[in-house]
Enzyme design. Sequence first.
Site, short mmCIF file in Angstrom:
data_model
loop_
_atom_site.label_atom_id
_atom_site.label_comp_id
_atom_site.label_asym_id
_atom_site.label_seq_id
_atom_site.Cartn_x
_atom_site.Cartn_y
_atom_site.Cartn_z
CG ASP A 108 36.98 36.60 46.37
OD1 ASP A 108 37.46 35.90 47.26
OD2 ASP A 108 36.82 36.21 45.19
CG ASP B 171 41.95 32.77 45.14
OD1 ASP B 171 42.59 31.76 44.84
OD2 ASP B 171 42.22 33.46 46.16
#
Length: 427
Positions: free
Chosen positions: A202, A204
């Site tokens: 991922d 952020d």
Amino acid sequence: AIAMASKEIYLVTIKGDKSRPGLVSELTEVIGPHNVTILDIGQSEIHDMTSLGMLIEVGRDDSQKLFKDLVFVTHALGIDVNFTPVSSPDYERWVRSQNKGRFTVTVLARRIQASSLSRVTKVIADNSMNIDTITRLSDCPSLRSSNIQNSRSALQLNISGKPRSVLALREELFKISMEQEVDVAVQEDDVFRRNRRLILFDMDSTLIQCEVIDELAKCAGVGTQVAEITEAAMRGEIDFQESFRRRMRLLKGMPESVLQGIADTLPITEGAPRLIANLKTLGYKIGILSGGFTYFAKKLQKELGIDYVHANELDFKDGVLTGEVKGVIVDAQRKAHLLQEIASREGFSLKQVIAVGDGANDIPMLKLAGLGVAFHAKPKVKEQAQVGISTLGLDGILYLLGIRDQEAGSIGTTLLPETPVPSHSRL
């Protein structure tokens, strides 16, 4: 039976207060002429204290002469030797026990406290499992440094036996990580643990230490509105895709120059360059699967040498955001689908995949991967992943793969600022 009766089994243990190169060579040279079979052997060293154990089979007529020779040479070397007889039934029981389940428990912290290790080992004992070996993966910490935040400690415990329940074992160790500043990871010690080949992040709050859409919202003066939509989505009042489109519409009219400024100062997560550089050296493929934006993910791709990027494509017109996105929105199920697609394309089993994320929309891919790592995540996410890291940076993942600091030669490089992770949170 007659052959066994003429043989005896002994556990020979040797201890010395100093490290001595060539010790095994000298000892086996002494026992070699006595027609000794070595059934098992192990050696360890802590702070110049050497401990060596050999399980041997020797003819009954040769044993006393062997003991005499070993006592003589160990005395000359200034080390201690002991002999413990092992019965044939006990030896066979031990052989059968080697076929029980094997697991690896990795303990991570800035500095590992005895109280934490006590709780971890008690859980292992309560599950009727045995600790076969303990290995320090991290370099020894210097006590002259008072900056604990920059230190890393990691121990690997190889354990054997059949726990009451693997899930229950994980839950008990997970509880310790929630109550103390330590991470405890349990993995089956199989061939796949040592042969991962693909890692997908991922972006952020995982690969970078910010939420890009929040940074954009602040610049646009709509931070409060965006936060309200995010909270509504977290409460389940609106789904991810709808909340994403609503937040995007609030950014309509933002100049691309603002995005460029944010992209040029993305705060790379502590340990990310080191982790990625070392995994690439080992032949890993690296990817980003993000509900954020390709505009920023491609900046990371260039900086870190990432192979795959899948995120949301921003739509610009006349140099400003239109408030829309192009193509399919990358949500939780899309991430899981992309993980399968990339693994298939590369010819990897899903068990060879590592997925790393912090949010609820990462849960499907974390559960699908052979190793799902919840990184500085909320308890809900950590409960769904196989392991969690909340005390160290991203390079703590190297320890989960059994890689020692001495073996992780590359520190990695990036022009973006590398940002420390927040202190361990029990929230």
